[in-house]
Design a protein around this motif. Structure first.
Motif, short mmCIF file in Angstrom:
data_model
loop_
_atom_site.label_atom_id
_atom_site.label_comp_id
_atom_site.label_asym_id
_atom_site.label_seq_id
_atom_site.Cartn_x
_atom_site.Cartn_y
_atom_site.Cartn_z
N ALA A 107 -11.88 9.39 4.50
CA ALA A 107 -10.48 9.54 4.06
C ALA A 107 -9.50 9.24 5.20
CB ALA A 107 -10.26 10.96 3.53
N VAL A 108 -9.82 9.69 6.40
CA VAL A 108 -8.94 9.41 7.55
C VAL A 108 -8.91 7.90 7.82
CG1 VAL A 108 -8.64 9.75 10.03
CG2 VAL A 108 -9.19 11.68 8.59
N SER A 109 -10.08 7.25 7.75
CA SER A 109 -10.13 5.79 7.94
C SER A 109 -9.32 5.08 6.87
CB SER A 109 -11.58 5.28 7.89
OG SER A 109 -12.32 5.81 8.92
N LEU A 110 -9.45 5.55 5.63
CA LEU A 110 -8.72 4.94 4.51
C LEU A 110 -7.21 5.08 4.70
CD1 LEU A 110 -8.62 3.70 1.65
CD2 LEU A 110 -8.87 6.01 0.76
N VAL A 111 -6.76 6.27 5.07
CA VAL A 111 -5.32 6.49 5.24
C VAL A 111 -4.77 5.66 6.40
CG1 VAL A 111 -3.60 8.23 5.90
CG2 VAL A 111 -5.31 8.77 4.18
N LEU A 112 -5.47 5.65 7.53
CA LEU A 112 -5.02 4.86 8.68
C LEU A 112 -4.99 3.37 8.34
CD1 LEU A 112 -6.61 6.24 11.96
CD2 LEU A 112 -4.21 5.92 11.46
N PHE A 114 -4.73 2.02 5.41
CA PHE A 114 -3.69 1.78 4.42
C PHE A 114 -2.33 1.70 5.08
CE2 PHE A 114 -0.71 3.06 1.08
CZ PHE A 114 -1.07 2.16 0.08
N ILE A 115 -2.10 2.52 6.10
CA ILE A 115 -0.81 2.52 6.80
C ILE A 115 -0.58 1.19 7.53
CG2 ILE A 115 0.41 3.55 8.77
CD1 ILE A 115 -0.79 6.25 7.86
N VAL A 116 -1.62 0.65 8.16
CA VAL A 116 -1.44 -0.57 8.98
C VAL A 116 -1.83 -1.85 8.25
CG1 VAL A 116 -1.70 0.65 11.16
CG2 VAL A 116 -3.70 -0.33 10.09
N ARG A 117 -2.05 -1.80 6.95
CA ARG A 117 -2.51 -2.98 6.22
C ARG A 117 -1.47 -4.09 6.15
NH1 ARG A 117 0.10 -0.13 2.78
NH2 ARG A 117 0.96 -0.99 0.86
N THR A 118 -0.18 -3.77 6.33
CA THR A 118 0.87 -4.77 6.19
C THR A 118 1.26 -5.42 7.52
OG1 THR A 118 2.51 -3.02 6.41
CG2 THR A 118 1.87 -3.64 4.18
N LYS A 127 -6.80 -4.37 5.97
CA LYS A 127 -6.94 -4.44 4.51
C LYS A 127 -8.40 -4.49 4.10
CE LYS A 127 -5.76 -9.31 4.44
NZ LYS A 127 -4.79 -10.28 3.96
N TYR A 128 -9.26 -5.11 4.92
CA TYR A 128 -10.70 -5.12 4.62
C TYR A 128 -11.29 -3.72 4.79
CZ TYR A 128 -9.86 -10.09 5.33
OH TYR A 128 -9.34 -11.36 5.27
N ILE A 129 -10.84 -3.03 5.83
CA ILE A 129 -11.31 -1.66 6.06
C ILE A 129 -10.83 -0.75 4.92
CG2 ILE A 129 -11.16 0.33 7.61
CD1 ILE A 129 -10.91 -1.69 9.93
N THR A 130 -9.58 -0.95 4.47
CA THR A 130 -9.06 -0.15 3.36
C THR A 130 -9.93 -0.32 2.13
OG1 THR A 130 -6.81 -0.47 4.18
CG2 THR A 130 -7.03 0.26 1.92
N PHE A 131 -10.24 -1.57 1.81
CA PHE A 131 -11.04 -1.82 0.61
C PHE A 131 -12.45 -1.27 0.76
CE2 PHE A 131 -13.13 -4.50 -2.64
CZ PHE A 131 -12.35 -4.08 -3.70
N ILE A 170 -19.47 -1.29 2.38
CA ILE A 170 -18.81 -1.35 3.69
C ILE A 170 -19.10 -2.68 4.37
CG2 ILE A 170 -18.84 -0.39 6.03
CD1 ILE A 170 -19.19 2.36 4.80
N LEU A 171 -20.37 -3.07 4.40
CA LEU A 171 -20.74 -4.32 5.07
C LEU A 171 -20.10 -5.53 4.40
CD1 LEU A 171 -24.50 -3.67 5.86
CD2 LEU A 171 -22.61 -3.79 7.48
N ALA A 172 -20.16 -5.57 3.07
CA ALA A 172 -19.62 -6.73 2.35
C ALA A 172 -18.11 -6.83 2.52
CB ALA A 172 -19.97 -6.64 0.87
#
Length: 197
Positions: A107-112, A114-118, A127-131, A170-172
């Motif tokens: 969840a922390v990885s997802l939130v971080l 998501f914040i820096v995806r733009t 954006k790859y990490i978010t997905f 995660i890998l894909a």
């Protein structure tokens, strides 16, 4: 040892993704003139994140094994007329705290991410990490009801499916776009192309 080793290895993987996400976030904050974030642009910061986050999970698993060790159990109910000898993993509370910690890291990885995806696209993997974290979280959220509703050998199958599918996700999601550019579009992997973007 199956559950604890899974928890430790997955915490190392998720803390590595978290460290990578933090470095992406720090790198773009450090570009501003006079930024105090530049001090954190060292490889050691990533190592510290991985070591500390993994150590917390190791500590949880050691406490779990010392407070409530696994023991042999006879299952009379799963299959009528048969007695199945299986390993009872001890405390359910520690098992779910181990899974909860993995969920917290994801969840922390997802939130971080998501914040820096733009941030600028050429250097940004957020954006790859978010997905990939979305895939990971959705697999494990759907796994919990399936895990709770199964008994016996099927519990292990559900857990193995969740481990394999979340790992593959995660890998894909993180590496497939890179492999696609390297193999199919090598002309995009040049300094000029990155500067243009």
């Amino acid at each position: 040892m199956r559950q604890t080793s899974f928890g430790i290895f997955f915490s190392i993987a998720l803390s590595s993704v978290l460290a990578k996400t933090m470095m992406v976030c720090i790198a773009f904050k450090a570009t501003k003139p006079g930024s105090s974030w530049r001090k954190l642009l060292e490889v050691r910061v990533s190592y510290y994140v991985v070591v500390i986050c993994s150590f917390i999970q190791v500590k949880n698993c050691v406490i779990w094994l010392s407070v409530s060790p696994p023991y042999q159990e006879f299952d009379h109910h799963s299959y009528p007329g048969k007695i199945i000898i299986q390993c009872n993993e001890g405390s359910d509370i520690w098992f779910y705290s181990m899974l909860g910690y993995l969920g917290f890291l994801a969840a922390v990885s997802l939130v971080l991410a998501f914040i820096v995806r733009t941030l600028p696209d050429s250097f940004n993997e957020a954006k790859y990490i978010t997905f990939s974290m979305l895939v990971f979280c959705s697999v494990w959220i759907s796994m919990i009801p399936a895990y709770l509703s199964t008994r016996g050998k099927n519990m292990v199958a559900v857990e193995i499916f969740a481990i394999l599918s979340s790992s593959a996700g995660i890998l894909a999601c993180i590496f497939f776009p890179k492999c696609y550019i390297l193999i199919m579009k090598p002309e995009l992997n040049s300094r000029n192309q990155l500067v243009k973007k």
